[in-house]
Design a protein around this motif. Structure first.
Motif, PDB file in Angstrom:
ATOM      1  N   GLU A 220       0.824  -1.208   0.000  1.00 34.75           N
ATOM      2  CA  GLU A 220       0.000   0.000   0.000  1.00 34.75           C
ATOM      3  C   GLU A 220       0.860   1.260   0.000  1.00 34.75           C
ATOM      4  O   GLU A 220       0.427   2.327  -0.417  1.00 34.75           O
ATOM      5  N   MET A 221       2.111   1.135   0.484  1.00 32.05           N
ATOM      6  CA  MET A 221       2.996   2.294   0.554  1.00 32.05           C
ATOM      7  C   MET A 221       4.016   2.228  -0.582  1.00 32.05           C
ATOM      8  O   MET A 221       5.197   2.495  -0.407  1.00 32.05           O
ATOM      9  N   ASP A 222       3.539   1.855  -1.759  1.00 35.13           N
ATOM     10  CA  ASP A 222       4.426   1.682  -2.915  1.00 35.13           C
ATOM     11  C   ASP A 222       5.372   2.854  -3.121  1.00 35.13           C
ATOM     12  O   ASP A 222       6.569   2.672  -3.351  1.00 35.13           O
ATOM     13  N   GLU A 223       4.845   4.068  -3.082  1.00 34.21           N
ATOM     14  CA  GLU A 223       5.662   5.243  -3.400  1.00 34.21           C
ATOM     15  C   GLU A 223       6.837   5.379  -2.437  1.00 34.21           C
ATOM     16  O   GLU A 223       7.968   5.652  -2.864  1.00 34.21           O
ATOM     17  N   GLN A 224       6.583   5.173  -1.139  1.00 37.07           N
ATOM     18  CA  GLN A 224       7.671   5.276  -0.165  1.00 37.07           C
ATOM     19  C   GLN A 224       8.713   4.188  -0.384  1.00 37.07           C
ATOM     20  O   GLN A 224       9.917   4.445  -0.345  1.00 37.07           O
ATOM     21  N   TYR A 225       8.250   2.956  -0.596  1.00 30.79           N
ATOM     22  CA  TYR A 225       9.182   1.857  -0.821  1.00 30.79           C
ATOM     23  C   TYR A 225      10.011   2.100  -2.074  1.00 30.79           C
ATOM     24  O   TYR A 225      11.230   1.928  -2.069  1.00 30.79           O
ATOM     25  N   PHE A 226       9.341   2.481  -3.145  1.00 31.57           N
ATOM     26  CA  PHE A 226      10.043   2.705  -4.405  1.00 31.57           C
ATOM     27  C   PHE A 226      11.047   3.832  -4.275  1.00 31.57           C
ATOM     28  O   PHE A 226      12.181   3.738  -4.741  1.00 31.57           O
ATOM     29  N   SER A 227      10.632   4.916  -3.636  1.00 31.38           N
ATOM     30  CA  SER A 227      11.497   6.083  -3.514  1.00 31.38           C
ATOM     31  C   SER A 227      12.761   5.756  -2.727  1.00 31.38           C
ATOM     32  O   SER A 227      13.881   6.092  -3.149  1.00 31.38           O
ATOM     33  N   ARG A 228      12.599   5.089  -1.587  1.00 31.02           N
ATOM     34  CA  ARG A 228      13.750   4.806  -0.744  1.00 31.02           C
ATOM     35  C   ARG A 228      14.678   3.764  -1.371  1.00 31.02           C
ATOM     36  O   ARG A 228      15.894   3.917  -1.388  1.00 31.02           O
ATOM     37  N   LEU A 229      14.112   2.680  -1.886  1.00 30.83           N
ATOM     38  CA  LEU A 229      14.935   1.634  -2.475  1.00 30.83           C
ATOM     39  C   LEU A 229      15.630   2.107  -3.750  1.00 30.83           C
ATOM     40  O   LEU A 229      16.776   1.736  -4.024  1.00 30.83           O
ATOM     41  N   SER A 230      14.941   2.945  -4.525  1.00 27.89           N
ATOM     42  CA  SER A 230      15.516   3.421  -5.794  1.00 27.89           C
ATOM     43  C   SER A 230      16.742   4.300  -5.584  1.00 27.89           C
ATOM     44  O   SER A 230      17.553   4.475  -6.497  1.00 27.89           O
ATOM     45  N   THR A 231      16.886   4.841  -4.393  1.00 30.98           N
ATOM     46  CA  THR A 231      18.062   5.659  -4.086  1.00 30.98           C
ATOM     47  C   THR A 231      19.339   4.817  -4.108  1.00 30.98           C
ATOM     48  O   THR A 231      20.422   5.329  -4.419  1.00 30.98           O
ATOM     49  N   PHE A 232      19.197   3.518  -3.812  1.00 27.18           N
ATOM     50  CA  PHE A 232      20.377   2.671  -3.648  1.00 27.18           C
ATOM     51  C   PHE A 232      20.517   1.588  -4.716  1.00 27.18           C
ATOM     52  O   PHE A 232      21.631   1.128  -4.974  1.00 27.18           O
ATOM     53  N   PHE A 233      19.394   1.186  -5.314  1.00 26.21           N
ATOM     54  CA  PHE A 233      19.436   0.040  -6.220  1.00 26.21           C
ATOM     55  C   PHE A 233      19.221   0.454  -7.666  1.00 26.21           C
ATOM     56  O   PHE A 233      18.575   1.467  -7.958  1.00 26.21           O
ATOM     57  N   SER A 234      19.743  -0.378  -8.563  1.00 26.44           N
ATOM     58  CA  SER A 234      19.691  -0.076  -9.989  1.00 26.44           C
ATOM     59  C   SER A 234      18.259   0.062 -10.491  1.00 26.44           C
ATOM     60  O   SER A 234      17.951   0.954 -11.278  1.00 26.44           O
ATOM     61  N   ARG A 235      17.374  -0.827 -10.011  1.00 20.83           N
ATOM     62  CA  ARG A 235      15.998  -0.842 -10.498  1.00 20.83           C
ATOM     63  C   ARG A 235      15.099  -1.414  -9.426  1.00 20.83           C
ATOM     64  O   ARG A 235      15.463  -2.378  -8.749  1.00 20.83           O
ATOM     65  N   VAL A 236      13.913  -0.822  -9.256  1.00 15.91           N
ATOM     66  CA  VAL A 236      12.924  -1.325  -8.314  1.00 15.91           C
ATOM     67  C   VAL A 236      11.599  -1.426  -9.061  1.00 15.91           C
ATOM     68  O   VAL A 236      11.070  -0.417  -9.552  1.00 15.91           O
ATOM     69  N   ILE A 237      11.065  -2.645  -9.171  1.00 14.19           N
ATOM     70  CA  ILE A 237       9.827  -2.844  -9.933  1.00 14.19           C
ATOM     71  C   ILE A 237       8.905  -3.818  -9.202  1.00 14.19           C
ATOM     72  O   ILE A 237       9.343  -4.577  -8.328  1.00 14.19           O
ATOM     73  N   LEU A 238       7.636  -3.797  -9.568  1.00 16.50           N
ATOM     74  CA  LEU A 238       6.703  -4.789  -9.055  1.00 16.50           C
ATOM     75  C   LEU A 238       6.984  -6.126  -9.722  1.00 16.50           C
ATOM     76  O   LEU A 238       7.273  -6.189 -10.917  1.00 16.50           O
ATOM     77  N   SER A 239       6.900  -7.176  -8.970  1.00 16.29           N
ATOM     78  CA  SER A 239       7.196  -8.496  -9.499  1.00 16.29           C
ATOM     79  C   SER A 239       6.236  -8.851 -10.634  1.00 16.29           C
ATOM     80  O   SER A 239       5.011  -8.745 -10.487  1.00 16.29           O
ATOM     81  N   PRO A 240       6.766  -9.285 -11.771  1.00 15.41           N
ATOM     82  CA  PRO A 240       5.909  -9.692 -12.895  1.00 15.41           C
ATOM     83  C   PRO A 240       5.534 -11.168 -12.833  1.00 15.41           C
ATOM     84  O   PRO A 240       4.818 -11.662 -13.713  1.00 15.41           O
ATOM     85  N   ILE A 241       5.987 -11.886 -11.801  1.00 11.84           N
ATOM     86  CA  ILE A 241       5.752 -13.328 -11.730  1.00 11.84           C
ATOM     87  C   ILE A 241       4.279 -13.613 -11.470  1.00 11.84           C
ATOM     88  O   ILE A 241       3.655 -13.016 -10.600  1.00 11.84           O
ATOM     89  N   ASN A 242       3.735 -14.542 -12.232  1.00 13.65           N
ATOM     90  CA  ASN A 242       2.350 -14.966 -12.089  1.00 13.65           C
ATOM     91  C   ASN A 242       2.289 -16.475 -12.132  1.00 13.65           C
ATOM     92  O   ASN A 242       2.945 -17.098 -12.959  1.00 13.65           O
TER      93      ASN A 242
END
Length: 270
Positions: A220-242
């Motif tokens: 639910e807090m996607d924006e916060q997670y993405f923002s913080r992790l993206s500062t350090f990691f090459s790429r942050v995405i939602l898992s495409p696995i189904n």
């Protein structure tokens, strides 16, 4: 059937015709989610239902008391350890469990996590009582399906996989197709997710700037997670696995750890 707890129902689903379906239950300390599937199709999804519905079904009575082909239950753990399969000896479970600081109100279970590892984990008697109406022998370590789903996606050594639960997150890293590290961290704030992830990367002696992070679960807090992790990691995405056919209108990444329990039929029979 009262459906106020249900997030999705397929138009063709009939709660009186479930004998060919599977019921998947993912149980946390205070809530649970459920999915009803038929072959590879999602028919019903309910999320964050109160545990009382399992012991005294009310709104979900029709679903929880119906007959199913199979019921697979994933239980959250209050502690766990992994043992390489070649070193596992069922007679040693009680000795291993001593390192988990098992309390009187906890139960210890041991089962395969994948082809290479056994997981010894403890869970509360409260949760065991909650699933008493079902086959307790088919109760699994909650992240088992999620790990299997990732293993089947040809995971790269440049990927980290994170599944966010209500008050914790699971992290797994694969190398050459095998689990090199798996852990669960309790969190109370989104910054802790970044801290523990970076701590794990340091343990693995990896460069975060070369890693992609795949998120699934309660985001639910996607924006916060993405923002913080993206500062350090090459790429942050939602898992495409189904692992199932899921309608596009549903957030498939939130259902992954639940629906992936469908991959665990072989584990519950092991």
């Amino acid at each position: 059937m009262n459906d106020t707890l249900i997030n999705y129902t397929d138009p063709v689903f009939n709660h009186e015709q479930t004998s060919a379906c599977n019921l998947l239950l993912l149980i946390d300390a205070e809530t649970f989610s459920l999915a009803i599937t038929n072959q590879e199709k999602l028919l019903v999804w309910a999320q964050q239902c109160p545990l009382q519905e399992l012991t005294q079904p009310n709104q979900l009575h029709a679903l929880l008391t119906a007959p199913y082909h199979q019921v697979i239950t994933g239980l959250c753990a209050t502690g766990f350890t992994l043992i390489p399969e070649p070193l596992y000896d069922g007679h040693d479970v009680s000795a291993i469990a001593r390192y988990l600081d098992v309390q009187p109100h906890e139960t210890v279970l041991a089962q395969p996590l994948d082809h290479d590892n056994r997981v010894i984990f403890k869970t509360t008697e409260n949760l065991m009582m909650a699933i008493a109406r079902f086959d307790i022998q088919k109760a699994l370590f909650a992240p088992s399906g999620w790990i299997q789903a990732i293993a089947g996606s040809n995971p790269s050594g440049y990927n980290l996989y994170i599944n966010i639960n209500v008050n914790s997150f699971d992290l797994v890293y694969f190398r050459q197709g095998k689990v090199l590290l798996f852990n669960t961290y309790e969190i109370t704030h989104e910054d802790e997710l970044t801290y523990y992830t970076l701590f794990t990367v340091k343990q693995l002696k990896l460069d975060p700037g070369t890693l992609s992070v795949f998120l699934s679960g309660m985001t639910e807090m996607d924006e916060q997670y993405f923002s913080r992790l993206s500062t350090f990691f090459s790429r942050v995405i939602l898992s495409p696995i189904n692992v199932l056919n899921i309608p596009q209108l549903l957030p498939a990444h939130q259902l992954l750890s639940l629906t992936a329990l469908s991959l665990c039929a072989s584990l519950v029979d092991a």
